[in-house]
Design an enzyme around this catalytic site. Structure first.
Site, PDB file in Angstrom:
ATOM      1  N   LYS A  37      -3.320  -4.061  -7.007  1.00 15.75           N
ATOM      2  CA  LYS A  37      -4.524  -3.607  -6.941  1.00 15.75           C
ATOM      3  C   LYS A  37      -5.368  -3.313  -8.193  1.00 15.75           C
ATOM      4  CE  LYS A  37      -7.738  -2.196  -3.978  1.00 15.75           C
ATOM      5  NZ  LYS A  37      -8.574  -3.156  -2.911  1.00 15.75           N
ATOM      6  N   GLU A 109      -5.219  -8.136  -4.848  1.00 15.57           N
ATOM      7  CA  GLU A 109      -6.294  -7.831  -3.703  1.00 15.57           C
ATOM      8  C   GLU A 109      -7.499  -7.205  -4.333  1.00 15.57           C
ATOM      9  OE1 GLU A 109      -7.306  -4.820  -0.119  1.00 15.57           O
ATOM     10  OE2 GLU A 109      -5.216  -4.953  -0.686  1.00 15.57           O
TER      11      GLU A 109
END
Length: 233
Positions: A37, A109
């Site tokens: 992330k 992501e």
């Protein structure tokens, strides 16, 4: 593919749960998985972020954040308001490459949609994916309005020269209306890429055991799944 970026056509459409489903399917095949992330926003220092949620649902992944900003804003804005350095595309690409050296699959992501700004220079997830030489999976909505946002995201990916292996509906309703049902046929045309999954709505509320068992059935073989969702599409 050893590195796969995951973006969406907007916020709150199922990117994290879709990422978790792909991770669960890969883990079920005995593959090692890392989840990156780049910029977690809107979460306090001690709260679990999206990468931790993927780990909770999918199982033992290597969960990594590059930066965390407390306000629920675009990463560039959140970094500026917090007085913290932003995350640039080269940093993201380098982190993905480092994880790929020791994992079978790295899932990166994004935050919000593809062209959300990560820094003051206007760099986006697309810039990071291009530097990484990685494809970008697009998570889309099911109902009205999704064809336009899907087509725009696909157009942006093509303008960057980035491959899109397919799309996944991130929250497929239990009782789909006419628009949802018609969109199953229309979405691949809008995206110029195949439909690779239907993740049922509220899947993130399932117990981890149930989630891990069900996840492969939501995804196509290209994403490590069984393709069972196609019998319901």
């Amino acid at each position: 593919m050893s590195v796969l970026f995951v973006t969406g056509t907007g916020t709150e459409i199922g990117k994290t749960v879709t990422t978790a489903a792909i991770a669960a399917a890969a883990l079920g095949q005995g593959r090692s998985v890392a989840v990156l992330k780049p910029a977690q926003t809107g979460v306090a220092a001690q709260e679990p972020g999206d990468a931790a949620e993927v780990e909770r649902l999918a199982g033992p992944v290597t969960a990594t954040e590059l930066a965390r900003f407390p306000e629920p804003l675009a990463p560039a804005t959140a970094a500026r308001r917090a007085g913290l350095p932003p995350v640039g595309p080269q940093e993201i690409a380098d982190a993905a490459a480092k994880l790929a050296a020791s994992h079978d699959l790295v899932l990166v992501e994004g935050a919000g949609g593809l062209l959300v700004r990560f820094d003051a220079d206007g760099h986006t997830l697309a810039d990071a994916a291009r530097l990484a030489g990685a494809p970008v999976l697009v998570v889309v909505q099911a109902g009205l309005g999704t064809l336009n946002t899907t087509a725009l995201t696909a157009m942006a990916l093509r303008s960057y020269g980035i491959d899109c292996p397919g799309i996944v509906v991130g929250s497929w309703p239990a009782d789909p209306d006419l628009a949802c049902r018609c969109n199953l046929a229309d979405l691949p045309e809008a995206a110029g890429a195949p439909l690779l999954g239907l993740v049922p709505e509220s899947s993130g509320t399932l117990s981890p055991t149930v989630f891990r068992a069900a996840a492969p059935g939501w995804l196509a073989p290209e994403l490590g799944g069984s393709g069972a969702f196609r019998t319901h599409a």
